[in-house]
Design a protein around this motif. Structure first.
Motif, mmCIF file in Angstrom:
data_model
loop_
_atom_site.group_PDB
_atom_site.id
_atom_site.type_symbol
_atom_site.label_atom_id
_atom_site.label_comp_id
_atom_site.label_asym_id
_atom_site.label_seq_id
_atom_site.Cartn_x
_atom_site.Cartn_y
_atom_site.Cartn_z
ATOM 1 N N LYS A 46 0.851 -1.097 0.139
ATOM 2 C CA LYS A 46 -0.108 0.049 -0.086
ATOM 3 C C LYS A 46 0.900 1.185 -0.193
ATOM 4 C CE LYS A 46 -4.154 1.845 2.258
ATOM 5 N NZ LYS A 46 -5.011 1.863 3.360
ATOM 6 N N ARG A 47 1.859 1.285 0.996
ATOM 7 C CA ARG A 47 2.904 2.356 0.828
ATOM 8 C C ARG A 47 3.538 2.627 -0.402
ATOM 9 N NH1 ARG A 47 5.391 1.323 6.746
ATOM 10 N NH2 ARG A 47 3.671 2.221 7.866
ATOM 11 N N LYS A 49 2.542 1.648 -3.421
ATOM 12 C CA LYS A 49 1.612 2.094 -4.497
ATOM 13 C C LYS A 49 1.109 3.747 -4.307
ATOM 14 C CE LYS A 49 -0.629 -2.502 -5.239
ATOM 15 N NZ LYS A 49 -1.813 -3.272 -5.498
ATOM 16 N N LYS A 50 1.236 4.126 -3.077
ATOM 17 C CA LYS A 50 0.887 5.424 -2.580
ATOM 18 C C LYS A 50 1.924 6.360 -3.077
ATOM 19 C CE LYS A 50 -0.879 8.324 1.073
ATOM 20 N NZ LYS A 50 -1.397 8.531 2.569
ATOM 21 N N GLN A 51 3.064 5.878 -2.865
ATOM 22 C CA GLN A 51 4.365 6.453 -3.371
ATOM 23 C C GLN A 51 4.347 6.684 -4.946
ATOM 24 O OE1 GLN A 51 8.043 4.739 -1.874
ATOM 25 N NE2 GLN A 51 9.169 6.513 -2.744
ATOM 26 N N SER A 54 1.955 9.320 -6.202
ATOM 27 C CA SER A 54 2.429 10.631 -5.571
ATOM 28 C C SER A 54 3.486 10.910 -6.836
ATOM 29 C CB SER A 54 3.034 10.656 -4.261
ATOM 30 O OG SER A 54 3.698 11.799 -4.173
#
Length: 72
Positions: A46-47, A49-51, A54
């Motif tokens: 999840k981290r 994919k979020k990065q 961004s």
């Protein structure tokens, strides 16, 4: 021979764009590798994919800055 050794702002943006695209591809590769192994926990994925999202937003912003506005 009036060329300045400094980069123009647009050139700096183009270089930054390439760096961000490369980082985006690297994150994509890392995410796929972790998913294929099946060893990554959901929080890590999840981290990442979020990065990646961004980075995609930053890439789009720079692309918009480099693309001239055309009034139709």
């Amino acid at each position: 021979m009036n060329a300045s050794p400094e980069m123009q702002p647009e050139d700096v943006k183009r270089v930054k764009l390439e760096v961000l695209r490369r980082e985006h591809r690297d994150l994509d590769d890392a995410i796929h590798a972790l998913q294929e192994k099946g060893t990554a926990d959901m929080l890590t994925l999840k981290r990442l994919k979020k990065q990646k999202l961004s980075l995609k937003d930053r890439i789009a912003m720079i692309e918009d800055q480099l693309t001239p506005d055309i009034i139709a």
